[in-house]
Design an enzyme around this catalytic site. Structure first.
Site, PDB file in Angstrom:
ATOM      1  N   ASP A 279       0.818  -1.216   0.000  1.00 32.13           N
ATOM      2  CA  ASP A 279       0.000   0.000   0.000  1.00 32.13           C
ATOM      3  C   ASP A 279       0.849   1.261   0.000  1.00 32.13           C
ATOM      4  O   ASP A 279       0.391   2.322  -0.420  1.00 32.13           O
ATOM      5  CB  ASP A 279      -0.923  -0.013   1.222  1.00 32.13           C
ATOM      6  N   LEU A 360      -7.596   6.027   1.357  1.00 25.76           N
ATOM      7  CA  LEU A 360      -7.760   7.014   0.289  1.00 25.76           C
ATOM      8  C   LEU A 360      -6.510   7.178  -0.565  1.00 25.76           C
ATOM      9  O   LEU A 360      -6.474   8.044  -1.432  1.00 25.76           O
ATOM     10  CB  LEU A 360      -8.130   8.376   0.902  1.00 25.76           C
ATOM     11  N   ARG A 361      -5.491   6.346  -0.308  1.00 26.45           N
ATOM     12  CA  ARG A 361      -4.266   6.492  -1.103  1.00 26.45           C
ATOM     13  C   ARG A 361      -4.535   6.233  -2.581  1.00 26.45           C
ATOM     14  O   ARG A 361      -3.936   6.857  -3.444  1.00 26.45           O
ATOM     15  CB  ARG A 361      -3.186   5.532  -0.595  1.00 26.45           C
ATOM     16  N   GLY A 362      -5.417   5.303  -2.879  1.00 26.61           N
ATOM     17  CA  GLY A 362      -5.728   5.002  -4.275  1.00 26.61           C
ATOM     18  C   GLY A 362      -6.300   6.204  -5.008  1.00 26.61           C
ATOM     19  O   GLY A 362      -5.908   6.496  -6.153  1.00 26.61           O
TER      20      GLY A 362
END
Length: 422
Positions: A279, A360-362
């Protein structure tokens, strides 16, 4: 894709170079003087914790702040005699991997690349070939952390204190640094350590920065990242997430900036990565073996040309290398003006939500990567085609694993993209 990346003609595998060595003459140190205290002006909270312990003043010194003309000539000659690197423009195919690397060079805040694929497919060769394409950045001369004289977030403690005092700092331009992290590296070599020898001989406590300090504002490359020791993985995770490296040694707590592009490569046959580590990588590229027989023959022939006369081979790709350098430089300057419509942002987040992507990294990475791609193409507005190109690389490694699912995760992302964007 080929038009985006520039013309490329062949791929080859290069033998892995020896890990980066730091000259002893250029190793900086941190001198700590008992009896002196400091406040918050030392950025990052560098200091000694505890009520009964004495306070120390931390000062950065560097024994190589001034370089004589003779030493400059020596360094230029050494650079000329360095082991030649296979040119990036000479690598054919593997467009997905090359695009991910270029986008991270254009916008380092994307968060790095994880490259997974078969052995012998040129993963390490491609990453190390980036060295010639990296643009120059402004740094404080002689600073061990490559401090940015204009950005407080990327400054070491001593540089920040000097600016507060109104001192004039020498500034120079240097290429973005790429540091190899070998699998056998110790935690002290990665994070930095207290110089015990200096403590015993001179009676002072000195800190020697490690590879994370050297990689600040640069690239940290970990080959076979899936074989890296867990405790080193945790150190990289903490530094990549916070942008700071904290070292606790001999009762001393020292922090310094460590903002770097994390690039990892590995073979999935040798083991999978922990989801927490996956991630942290902004993008994920999959690399496959070339199956076309004629292309394989061409790769072998070009590799033989490089081995026979590396200098001549690199010279034949000089024009294409310079063209790529200019393309990256203009894209970096163009990036701040690139815009993405609100409607496209909402659709990106909808894709992430419907794919059950954790966190919310995506969303953030997809927005950044699409902007970087638009800048690379010379446009000031993101199109759905830009998003379609980058969204599989931004999300495929963030999906939850289903052992019964036979479809590739990248295809699942593409299917959901067309469903939402239709």
């Amino acid at each position: 894709m080929a038009s985006i990346l520039g013309s490329c003609s062949t791929a080859a595998l290069a033998s892995r170079p020896l890990s980066s060595r730091t000259s002893r003459a250029s190793i900086p140190s941190l001198s700590l003087t008992p009896g002196k205290s400091y406040g918050k002006k030392f950025y990052g909270g560098i200091g000694i914790h505890g009520k009964k312990r004495p306070q120390f003043h931390v000062a950065v010194t560097n024994v190589a702040t001034e370089i004589s003309p003779a030493e400059q000539a020596q360094r230029a000659a050494a650079k000329e005699n360095q082991r030649p690197v296979y040119p990036f423009a000479a690598i054919v195919g593997q467009d997905e991997m090359k695009l991910c690397l270029l986008l991270n060079v254009i916008d380092p805040k994307i968060g790095g690349v994880m490259i997974m694929g078969d052995r012998g497919t040129g993963k390490s060769t491609t990453v190390r070939s980036l060295v010639d394409l990296l643009p120059e950045i402004k740094v404080v001369y002689g600073d061990p952390y490559n401090s940015d004289p204009e950005d407080p977030e990327s400054m070491g403690a001593e540089v920040r204190e000097s600016i507060v005092k109104g001192e004039q700092l020498p500034v120079t331009m240097t290429k973005i640094n790429m540091v190899d992290l070998p699998l056998g590296a110790t935690e002290d070599r990665v994070c930095g350590t207290i110089d015990i020898e200096k403590a015993l001989t001179e009676g002072v406590k000195a800190f020697e920065p490690g590879l994370l300090a050297k990689a600040n504002r640069g690239i940290l490359y970990v080959d076979e990242v899936n074989l890296l020791d867990d405790h080193l993985v945790d150190v990289l995770l903490d530094s990549a997430a916070s942008g700071w490296n904290t070292v606790e040694r001999e009762g001393i707590s020292i922090s310094h900036p460590a903002r770097f592009i994390l690039i990892g490569s590995g073979n999935p046959e040798e083991g999978e990565l922990r989801p927490q580590l996956l991630d942290r990588f902004g993008m994920h590229a999959q690399v496959g073996t070339v199956r076309d027989a004629e292309l394989r023959v061409k790769i072998v022939e070009e590799r033989a040309r490089f081995d026979k006369n590396p200098k001549e081979f690199r010279g034949s790709y000089q024009a294409e290398q310079e063209k790529l350098q200019q393309q990256i430089g203009s894209a970096r300057s163009y990036l701040p003006s690139v815009q993405i419509d609100q409607d496209l942002k909402v659709k990106i987040s909808k894709v992430c939500a419907e794919l059950n992507v954790d966190g919310l990294r995506g969303d953030i990475v997809t927005n950044r990567a699409a902007k970087a791609l638009a800048a690379l193409k010379g446009r000031d507005k993101v199109t759905p085609e830009d998003i379609a190109t980058v969204i599989p690389n931004c999300l495929r490694h963030r999906l939850r694993k289903d052992p019964l699912e036979s479809i590739d995760s990248g295809l699942l992302v593409i299917e959901k993209f067309y469903e939402v964007f239709s």
